[in-house]
Design a protein around this motif. Structure first.
Motif, PDB file in Angstrom:
ATOM      1  N   MET A  48       0.846  -1.188   0.000  1.00 46.71           N
ATOM      2  CA  MET A  48       0.000   0.000   0.000  1.00 46.71           C
ATOM      3  C   MET A  48       0.884   1.242   0.000  1.00 46.71           C
ATOM      4  SD  MET A  48      -3.217   0.852   2.520  1.00 46.71           S
ATOM      5  CE  MET A  48      -2.285   0.594   4.030  1.00 46.71           C
ATOM      6  N   LYS A  49       0.597   2.163  -0.911  1.00 43.76           N
ATOM      7  CA  LYS A  49       1.353   3.399  -1.020  1.00 43.76           C
ATOM      8  C   LYS A  49       0.421   4.588  -0.824  1.00 43.76           C
ATOM      9  CE  LYS A  49       4.722   1.645  -4.416  1.00 43.76           C
ATOM     10  NZ  LYS A  49       5.310   1.870  -5.768  1.00 43.76           N
ATOM     11  N   LEU A  50       0.956   5.635  -0.221  1.00 46.90           N
ATOM     12  CA  LEU A  50       0.221   6.886  -0.111  1.00 46.90           C
ATOM     13  C   LEU A  50       1.050   7.973  -0.778  1.00 46.90           C
ATOM     14  CD1 LEU A  50      -2.367   8.187   1.101  1.00 46.90           C
ATOM     15  CD2 LEU A  50      -0.923   8.903   3.027  1.00 46.90           C
ATOM     16  N   HIS A  51       0.512   8.544  -1.837  1.00 43.20           N
ATOM     17  CA  HIS A  51       1.178   9.609  -2.589  1.00 43.20           C
ATOM     18  C   HIS A  51       0.737  10.954  -2.008  1.00 43.20           C
ATOM     19  CE1 HIS A  51       2.457   6.846  -5.889  1.00 43.20           C
ATOM     20  NE2 HIS A  51       1.398   6.177  -5.482  1.00 43.20           N
ATOM     21  N   VAL A  52       1.701  11.785  -1.629  1.00 39.78           N
ATOM     22  CA  VAL A  52       1.375  13.012  -0.902  1.00 39.78           C
ATOM     23  C   VAL A  52       2.300  14.155  -1.292  1.00 39.78           C
ATOM     24  CG1 VAL A  52       0.597  11.703   1.117  1.00 39.78           C
ATOM     25  CG2 VAL A  52       2.951  12.546   1.035  1.00 39.78           C
ATOM     26  N   TYR A  53       1.879  15.359  -0.877  1.00 36.43           N
ATOM     27  CA  TYR A  53       2.775  16.503  -0.678  1.00 36.43           C
ATOM     28  C   TYR A  53       2.942  16.617   0.836  1.00 36.43           C
ATOM     29  CZ  TYR A  53       0.979  17.718  -5.339  1.00 36.43           C
ATOM     30  OH  TYR A  53       0.604  17.692  -6.653  1.00 36.43           O
ATOM     31  N   ASP A  54       4.137  16.878   1.287  1.00 37.16           N
ATOM     32  CA  ASP A  54       4.387  16.917   2.728  1.00 37.16           C
ATOM     33  C   ASP A  54       3.699  18.100   3.403  1.00 37.16           C
ATOM     34  OD1 ASP A  54       5.403  16.026   5.108  1.00 37.16           O
ATOM     35  OD2 ASP A  54       7.439  16.721   4.771  1.00 37.16           O
ATOM     36  N   HIS A  55       3.515  19.203   2.670  1.00 36.64           N
ATOM     37  CA  HIS A  55       2.922  20.396   3.270  1.00 36.64           C
ATOM     38  C   HIS A  55       1.399  20.330   3.315  1.00 36.64           C
ATOM     39  CE1 HIS A  55       2.043  21.403  -0.943  1.00 36.64           C
ATOM     40  NE2 HIS A  55       1.147  22.256  -0.459  1.00 36.64           N
ATOM     41  N   CYS A  56       0.808  19.424   2.583  1.00 35.12           N
ATOM     42  CA  CYS A  56      -0.627  19.440   2.292  1.00 35.12           C
ATOM     43  C   CYS A  56      -1.463  18.962   3.477  1.00 35.12           C
ATOM     44  CB  CYS A  56      -0.877  18.554   1.070  1.00 35.12           C
ATOM     45  SG  CYS A  56      -2.604  18.156   0.769  1.00 35.12           S
ATOM     46  N   PRO A  57      -2.363  19.781   4.017  1.00 33.16           N
ATOM     47  CA  PRO A  57      -3.172  19.352   5.164  1.00 33.16           C
ATOM     48  C   PRO A  57      -4.106  18.201   4.837  1.00 33.16           C
ATOM     49  CG  PRO A  57      -3.855  21.521   4.394  1.00 33.16           C
ATOM     50  CD  PRO A  57      -2.591  21.201   3.688  1.00 33.16           C
ATOM     51  N   PHE A  58      -4.569  18.116   3.598  1.00 31.28           N
ATOM     52  CA  PHE A  58      -5.436  17.003   3.221  1.00 31.28           C
ATOM     53  C   PHE A  58      -4.639  15.699   3.182  1.00 31.28           C
ATOM     54  CE2 PHE A  58      -7.305  20.848   1.413  1.00 31.28           C
ATOM     55  CZ  PHE A  58      -8.555  20.805   2.020  1.00 31.28           C
ATOM     56  N   CYS A  59      -3.410  15.781   2.713  1.00 25.62           N
ATOM     57  CA  CYS A  59      -2.532  14.610   2.744  1.00 25.62           C
ATOM     58  C   CYS A  59      -2.248  14.196   4.184  1.00 25.62           C
ATOM     59  CB  CYS A  59      -1.218  14.911   2.024  1.00 25.62           C
ATOM     60  SG  CYS A  59      -1.400  15.335   0.278  1.00 25.62           S
ATOM     61  N   LEU A  60      -2.092  15.174   5.056  1.00 24.99           N
ATOM     62  CA  LEU A  60      -1.825  14.875   6.461  1.00 24.99           C
ATOM     63  C   LEU A  60      -2.996  14.153   7.114  1.00 24.99           C
ATOM     64  CD1 LEU A  60      -0.078  18.215   7.428  1.00 24.99           C
ATOM     65  CD2 LEU A  60       0.965  15.955   7.573  1.00 24.99           C
ATOM     66  N   ARG A  61      -4.202  14.424   6.660  1.00 22.95           N
ATOM     67  CA  ARG A  61      -5.354  13.698   7.209  1.00 22.95           C
ATOM     68  C   ARG A  61      -5.179  12.197   7.004  1.00 22.95           C
ATOM     69  NH1 ARG A  61     -10.655  17.139   5.079  1.00 22.95           N
ATOM     70  NH2 ARG A  61     -10.371  18.966   6.421  1.00 22.95           N
ATOM     71  N   ALA A  62      -4.827  11.807   5.785  1.00 28.66           N
ATOM     72  CA  ALA A  62      -4.645  10.387   5.491  1.00 28.66           C
ATOM     73  C   ALA A  62      -3.465   9.814   6.268  1.00 28.66           C
ATOM     74  CB  ALA A  62      -4.446  10.193   3.988  1.00 28.66           C
ATOM     75  N   ARG A  63      -2.388  10.598   6.389  1.00 25.77           N
ATOM     76  CA  ARG A  63      -1.212  10.124   7.125  1.00 25.77           C
ATOM     77  C   ARG A  63      -1.517   9.930   8.604  1.00 25.77           C
ATOM     78  NH1 ARG A  63       3.601  14.103   5.399  1.00 25.77           N
ATOM     79  NH2 ARG A  63       4.801  12.700   6.775  1.00 25.77           N
ATOM     80  N   VAL A  64      -2.304  10.830   9.181  1.00 28.62           N
ATOM     81  CA  VAL A  64      -2.697  10.690  10.582  1.00 28.62           C
ATOM     82  C   VAL A  64      -3.496   9.405  10.772  1.00 28.62           C
ATOM     83  CG1 VAL A  64      -4.186  11.635  12.393  1.00 28.62           C
ATOM     84  CG2 VAL A  64      -2.628  13.143  11.160  1.00 28.62           C
ATOM     85  N   ALA A  65      -4.452   9.160   9.881  1.00 30.19           N
ATOM     86  CA  ALA A  65      -5.278   7.964  10.014  1.00 30.19           C
ATOM     87  C   ALA A  65      -4.448   6.692   9.929  1.00 30.19           C
ATOM     88  CB  ALA A  65      -6.364   7.964   8.932  1.00 30.19           C
ATOM     89  N   LEU A  66      -3.566   6.619   8.951  1.00 27.87           N
ATOM     90  CA  LEU A  66      -2.714   5.444   8.808  1.00 27.87           C
ATOM     91  C   LEU A  66      -1.783   5.293  10.008  1.00 27.87           C
ATOM     92  CD1 LEU A  66      -1.970   5.860   5.022  1.00 27.87           C
ATOM     93  CD2 LEU A  66      -2.838   3.745   6.029  1.00 27.87           C
ATOM     94  N   GLY A  67      -1.234   6.409  10.465  1.00 25.23           N
ATOM     95  CA  GLY A  67      -0.298   6.360  11.586  1.00 25.23           C
ATOM     96  C   GLY A  67      -0.959   5.949  12.887  1.00 25.23           C
ATOM     97  N   LEU A  68      -2.122   6.528  13.186  1.00 24.84           N
ATOM     98  CA  LEU A  68      -2.796   6.201  14.439  1.00 24.84           C
ATOM     99  C   LEU A  68      -3.365   4.788  14.426  1.00 24.84           C
ATOM    100  CD1 LEU A  68      -4.622   9.533  15.401  1.00 24.84           C
ATOM    101  CD2 LEU A  68      -2.381   8.690  16.135  1.00 24.84           C
ATOM    102  N   LYS A  69      -3.678   4.280  13.238  1.00 24.26           N
ATOM    103  CA  LYS A  69      -4.132   2.897  13.131  1.00 24.26           C
ATOM    104  C   LYS A  69      -2.970   1.905  13.153  1.00 24.26           C
ATOM    105  CE  LYS A  69      -7.842   1.452  12.058  1.00 24.26           C
ATOM    106  NZ  LYS A  69      -9.066   0.955  12.723  1.00 24.26           N
ATOM    107  N   GLY A  70      -1.747   2.422  13.008  1.00 21.93           N
ATOM    108  CA  GLY A  70      -0.577   1.547  13.022  1.00 21.93           C
ATOM    109  C   GLY A  70      -0.450   0.672  11.787  1.00 21.93           C
TER     110      GLY A  70
END
Length: 213
Positions: A1-23
């Motif tokens: 599974m890959k997540l394509h993002v911009y590091d500055h992007c708050p919408f991208c951060l939403r997905a990263r937070v979800a994946l991170g908190l779910k482990g």
């Protein structure tokens, strides 16, 4: 599974937070900000985040959050956020944007490592909000407004040891603000931001600068 993002992007951060908190394990892929062809080839438009998995490509940050929430363990992002927190996020959108946007095309972010990527972002944003220089010149005014708003956030902070849609929505705002120099956060807000950053595995801007040094 890959997540394509911009590091500055708050919408991208939403997905990263979800994946991170779910482990959940995933590969983080940073796209250059001026690369239009790659995201258009995936979902037909220049927009990130994009989740790439065995089902293909998925855009829209909250759709990605909903999908990853169902991949492992109990669902934690189903409950609606408190209206007071939603209102705070909406109310502070103006000062956040005025402080953050003109500072965003910074090589500290992987998507802005090239001059062409920084110029692309600047050209697009200035066409919408006007030149960056006047916003930078009024930084003290916007910083004071933001600091007052951050003080008002303290009574409605989510639990930094939990996981909810509130974290998905709030942390990206606070992480975006970490690019603003001399912005003073109340201790409780700073502690919440830093703890979610740690749990989700998302470095703040100062951490990015330290890593690059």
């Amino acid at each position: 599974m890959k997540l394509h993002v911009y590091d500055h992007c708050p919408f991208c951060l939403r997905a990263r937070v979800a994946l991170g908190l779910k482990g959940l394990p995933f590969e983080l892929v940073f796209q250059a900000n001026d690369d239009e062809a790659t995201p258009i080839g995936m979902i037909g438009k220049k927009m990130l985040p994009i989740l790439e998995d065995e089902d293909g490509y998925m855009g829209e940050s909250l759709d990605i959050v909903a999908k990853v929430d169902g991949l492992s363990g109990a669902r934690v992002f189903d409950a609606a956020p408190r209206q007071a927190l939603v209102d705070w996020i909406e109310r502070t959108g103006g000062p956040v944007g005025k402080l953050v946007t003109p500072r965003t095309p910074d090589a500290v972010y992987p998507e802005f490592r090239t001059e062409s990527a920084r110029a692309y972002f600047t050209r697009k944003k200035e066409a919408n909000i006007g030149p960056f220089a006047p916003l930078i010149a009024r930084a003290d005014e916007y910083r004071a407004e933001m600091e007052q708003a951050l003080a008002e956030l303290v009574p409605i902070l989510p639990d930094a040891e939990g996981a909810s849609m509130e974290d998905v929505l709030l942390f990206p705002v606070l992480r975006s603000l970490s690019i603003v120099p001399d912005l003073k956060l109340p201790p409780a807000v700073e502690a919440y931001r830093d703890r979610i950053a740690e749990r989700a595995g998302i470095p703040l801007v100062n951490d990015l600068r330290s890593q690059a040094a």
